[in-house]
Design an enzyme around this catalytic site. Structure first.
Site, short mmCIF file in Angstrom:
data_model
loop_
_atom_site.label_atom_id
_atom_site.label_comp_id
_atom_site.label_asym_id
_atom_site.label_seq_id
_atom_site.Cartn_x
_atom_site.Cartn_y
_atom_site.Cartn_z
CE LYS A 197 -38.31 -50.60 -25.45
NZ LYS A 197 -38.75 -50.17 -24.10
CG HIS A 225 -22.32 -48.46 -26.58
ND1 HIS A 225 -22.43 -47.81 -25.38
CD2 HIS A 225 -23.59 -48.72 -26.97
CE1 HIS A 225 -23.71 -47.68 -25.07
NE2 HIS A 225 -24.43 -48.22 -26.02
CG ASP A 282 -21.86 -53.53 -27.25
OD1 ASP A 282 -20.90 -53.42 -28.04
OD2 ASP A 282 -22.94 -52.93 -27.40
CD GLU A 300 -19.80 -46.95 -23.22
OE1 GLU A 300 -19.87 -48.15 -22.95
OE2 GLU A 300 -20.60 -46.36 -23.99
CB SER A 323 -27.43 -53.15 -20.14
OG SER A 323 -28.67 -52.54 -20.05
NE ARG A 324 -26.53 -46.44 -21.45
CZ ARG A 324 -26.99 -46.81 -22.65
NH1 ARG A 324 -26.60 -47.95 -23.18
NH2 ARG A 324 -27.83 -46.04 -23.31
P1 NAI Z 1 -36.73 -51.52 -21.32
O1 NAI Z 1 -37.07 -50.27 -20.59
O2 NAI Z 1 -37.70 -52.06 -22.31
O3 NAI Z 1 -36.41 -52.67 -20.25
C1 NAI Z 1 -35.65 -52.46 -19.09
C2 NAI Z 1 -36.12 -53.48 -18.06
O4 NAI Z 1 -35.29 -53.32 -16.89
C3 NAI Z 1 -37.58 -53.25 -17.61
O5 NAI Z 1 -38.30 -54.46 -17.65
C4 NAI Z 1 -37.43 -52.73 -16.18
O6 NAI Z 1 -38.51 -53.10 -15.34
C5 NAI Z 1 -36.14 -53.40 -15.75
N1 NAI Z 1 -35.54 -52.78 -14.58
C6 NAI Z 1 -35.61 -51.49 -14.18
N2 NAI Z 1 -34.97 -51.33 -13.01
C7 NAI Z 1 -34.48 -52.55 -12.69
C8 NAI Z 1 -33.72 -53.03 -11.59
N3 NAI Z 1 -33.38 -52.22 -10.58
N4 NAI Z 1 -33.37 -54.33 -11.57
C9 NAI Z 1 -33.77 -55.18 -12.56
N5 NAI Z 1 -34.47 -54.77 -13.65
C10 NAI Z 1 -34.84 -53.47 -13.69
O7 NAI Z 1 -35.32 -51.24 -21.98
P2 NAI Z 1 -34.66 -51.99 -23.23
O8 NAI Z 1 -35.04 -51.31 -24.50
O9 NAI Z 1 -34.88 -53.44 -23.10
O10 NAI Z 1 -33.11 -51.64 -22.99
C11 NAI Z 1 -32.40 -52.18 -21.90
C12 NAI Z 1 -31.08 -51.45 -21.78
O11 NAI Z 1 -30.27 -51.77 -22.91
C13 NAI Z 1 -31.18 -49.92 -21.82
O12 NAI Z 1 -31.40 -49.41 -20.52
C14 NAI Z 1 -29.84 -49.50 -22.34
O13 NAI Z 1 -29.00 -49.21 -21.26
C15 NAI Z 1 -29.32 -50.72 -23.08
N6 NAI Z 1 -29.12 -50.50 -24.50
C16 NAI Z 1 -27.89 -50.78 -25.05
C17 NAI Z 1 -27.65 -50.59 -26.39
C18 NAI Z 1 -26.33 -50.94 -27.03
O14 NAI Z 1 -26.04 -50.48 -28.15
N7 NAI Z 1 -25.49 -51.75 -26.40
C19 NAI Z 1 -28.68 -50.02 -27.26
C20 NAI Z 1 -29.96 -49.83 -26.61
C21 NAI Z 1 -30.16 -50.03 -25.28
#
Ligand code: NAI
Length: 345
Positions: free
Chosen positions: A154, A292, A255, A260, A230-231
Site C-alpha cells: 500500500k 517514527h 523515520d 528506537e 518502514s522498520r
Molecule cells: P503492505 O503489507 O501493504 O506492503 C508490504 C509489501 O512488502 C508487500 O507488497 C509484500 O509483498 C512486501 N514484502 C514482504 N516481504 C518482503 C521481502 N522479504 N522483501 C521485499 N518485499 C517484501 O504494507 P504497507 O502498509 O505498505 O506498510 C509497509 C511497512 O511500513 C509496514 O510493514 C510497516 O513496517 C511500515 N509502516 C511505518 C509507519 C511509520 O509511521 N513510519 C506506519 C505504517 C507502516
C-alpha cells in the site's frame, strides 16, 4: 462496557480514541507506560489491551495477559513484528489496523527525501540566523533519477506514484511482485546497483532483518540516498554509519531506528543520550532522523481509532467474526480472517 488498557498512551492518541470509545461504550484506561513483563499486570480487570509499535508483546507478556483475563490484543498500528503471534494462538486473539493512511507514510518519506536532497533543514536554520549563504546547499534534480522501491504494498505504491510525478524512473523489488501493476520489478542486487535513491517499504521479518547490511551497501551506487520509513531493523545501523563515513552513502533519511523502543516518542532533551550509535548518526550532516512520525496525520489518527474500536467490537459483539485478526495458523498471518471471516480458536 468493554474495558481496554491502553499502553504507551500519548497526548495525540487521546482525542480520537476518547471520542470513538464514547460512541461505542468502550472505556480506555490510558497508561503512559509501555507494555512489558513488568507492566502487564496493569491490564488486570480489562477485557483487552491496546498496544503500539514499541510495546513488548512476547510469549511471557502474552502469558501474563492471559492470566490477567485479557482476551484481545488490539494493535493500533499495521506492523506486528513486536508481537509473538504464534505464542498468542489459542490464548489471546490479536487484531491490527492493516491500513489507516498509506498516504501519511509515503508523503513523509517524500518529505524526508526532499528535505535531505535540497538541504531544507540546513537552509531553515541558516535563514533564522540571517545567514543567507548558499554554500553547501547544492542538491540534485529528482527528475530523471532512478528510485529503487523495496516493498510495493500500500505505502510503496503510493510512494511510487509520487516519484513518477517527479519524473523519476522507478524500479522495485518485492518478494511477492504485484501482477499487472506496471511496476518494473528487478532483483535486489540490480536495484542496489542502479538506484540513486532507495526507499524501504517492506515489513520487518526474519528474512528482511538487516537486508541493508555492509554487503548490500557495497553493491550500491556511490552517493545513494537511503530512506527508511518502514522498520529500523531492516538496516544494520553500524553498516549504515560505516557507509556514510566512507562517503559511499550520500544521505540517509530515517523515520525508524533499530533500537528506537527506548528512545523514540519521548522528550529526551536535557538528558545524555546513552545510545552512541544514534548520537553519531544524528551528528552526521547528511542524516535526517524523525522519531517514527510517518503515521502522524489527523486523517491517520482518526482512521486508527475507528478501525481499532471496530476491531474490538467485532471480537466482543459479533459472534464468530473477528475483523483484522492476525493468526499464524493459516500460514498467511494477515490473510487468515479474510478467507474465513471467523475466529481461529
Ligand atoms: P503492505 O503489507 O501493504 O506492503 C508490504 C509489501 O512488502 C508487500 O507488497 C509484500 O509483498 C512486501 N514484502 C514482504 N516481504 C518482503 C521481502 N522479504 N522483501 C521485499 N518485499 C517484501 O504494507 P504497507 O502498509 O505498505 O506498510 C509497509 C511497512 O511500513 C509496514 O510493514 C510497516 O513496517 C511500515 N509502516 C511505518 C509507519 C511509520 O509511521 N513510519 C506506519 C505504517 C507502516
Amino acid at each position: 462496557m468493554i474495558q481496554v488498557a491502553f499502553f504507551d498512551a500519548k497526548a495525540y492518541d487521546l482525542p480520537s480514541f476518547e471520542r470513538c470509545g464514547r460512541e461505542h461504550d468502550i472505556r480506555f484506561r490510558f497508561l503512559e507506560t509501555k507494555l512489558n513483563e513488568d507492566t502487564a499486570e496493569l491490564a488486570r480487570g480489562c477485557d483487552a489491551v491496546c498496544v503500539f509499535v514499541n510495546d513488548t508483546v512476547n510469549a511471557a507478556v502474552i502469558e501474563k495477559l492471559h492470566q490477567c483475563g485479557v482476551r484481545l490484543i488490539a494493535l493500533r498500528c499495521a506492523g506486528y513484528n513486536n508481537v509473538d503471534v504464534r505464542a498468542a494462538f489459542g490464548k489471546i486473539h490479536v487484531v491490527h489496523v492493516p491500513a489507516y493512511s498509506p498516504y501519511a507514510v509515503a508523503e513523509h518519506a517524500i518529505a524526508l527525501l526532499l528535505t535531505s536532497v535540497r538541504r531544507i533543514h540546513k537552509a531553515y536554520n541558516r535563514t533564522r540566523e540571517f545567514n543567507f549563504s548558499l554554500n553547501g546547499l547544492t542538491g540534485f534534480d529528482f527528475h530523471g533519477k532512478t528510485v529503487g522501491v523495496i516493498g510495493t504494498g500500500k505505502i510503496g505504491r503510493i510512494f511510487i506514484d509520487i516519484c513518477r510525478g517527479f519524473g523519476m524512473k522507478v524500479i522495485a523489488y518485492d518478494r511477492f511482485p504485484a501482477p499487472d501493476s506496471g511496476i518494473d520489478y528487478v532483483t535486489l542486487d540490480e536495484l542496489f546497483a542502479r538506484s540513486d535513491v532507495i526507499s524501504l517499504h517492506c515489513p520487518l521479518t526474519d528474512e528482511t532483518r538487516h537486508m541493508i547490511d555492509a554487503a548490500a551497501i557495497e553493491k550500491m551506487k556511490k552517493g545513494v540516498v537511503i530512506v527508511n520509513t518502514s522498520r529500523g531493523g531492516l538496516i544494520d545501523t553500524e553498516a549504515l554509519l560505516e557507509g556514510i563515513k566512507a562517503r559511499k552513502i550520500g544521505a540517509a533519511c530515517l523515520d525508524v531506528y533499530e533500537e528506537e523502543a527506548d528512545v523514540f516518542f519521548e522528550d529526551r532533551s536535557g538528558h545524555i543520550l546513552n545510545d552512541d550509535l544514534l548520537s553519531r548518526l544524528i551528528s552526521m550532516p547528511n542524516v535526517i532522523v524523525t522519531s517514527h512520525q510517518g503515521f502522524l496525520t489527523e486523517e491517520a489518527l482518526d482512521n486508527i481509532a475507528e478501525t481499532t474500536v471496530n476491531n474490538i467490537l467485532s471480537y466482543f459483539e459479533k459472534d464468530g467474526i473477528c475483523d483484522n485478526e492476525l493468526c499464524y495458523r493459516c500460514g498467511h498471518i494477515e490473510q487468515c480472517r479474510k478467507e474465513r471471516r471467523e475466529k481461529c480458536f
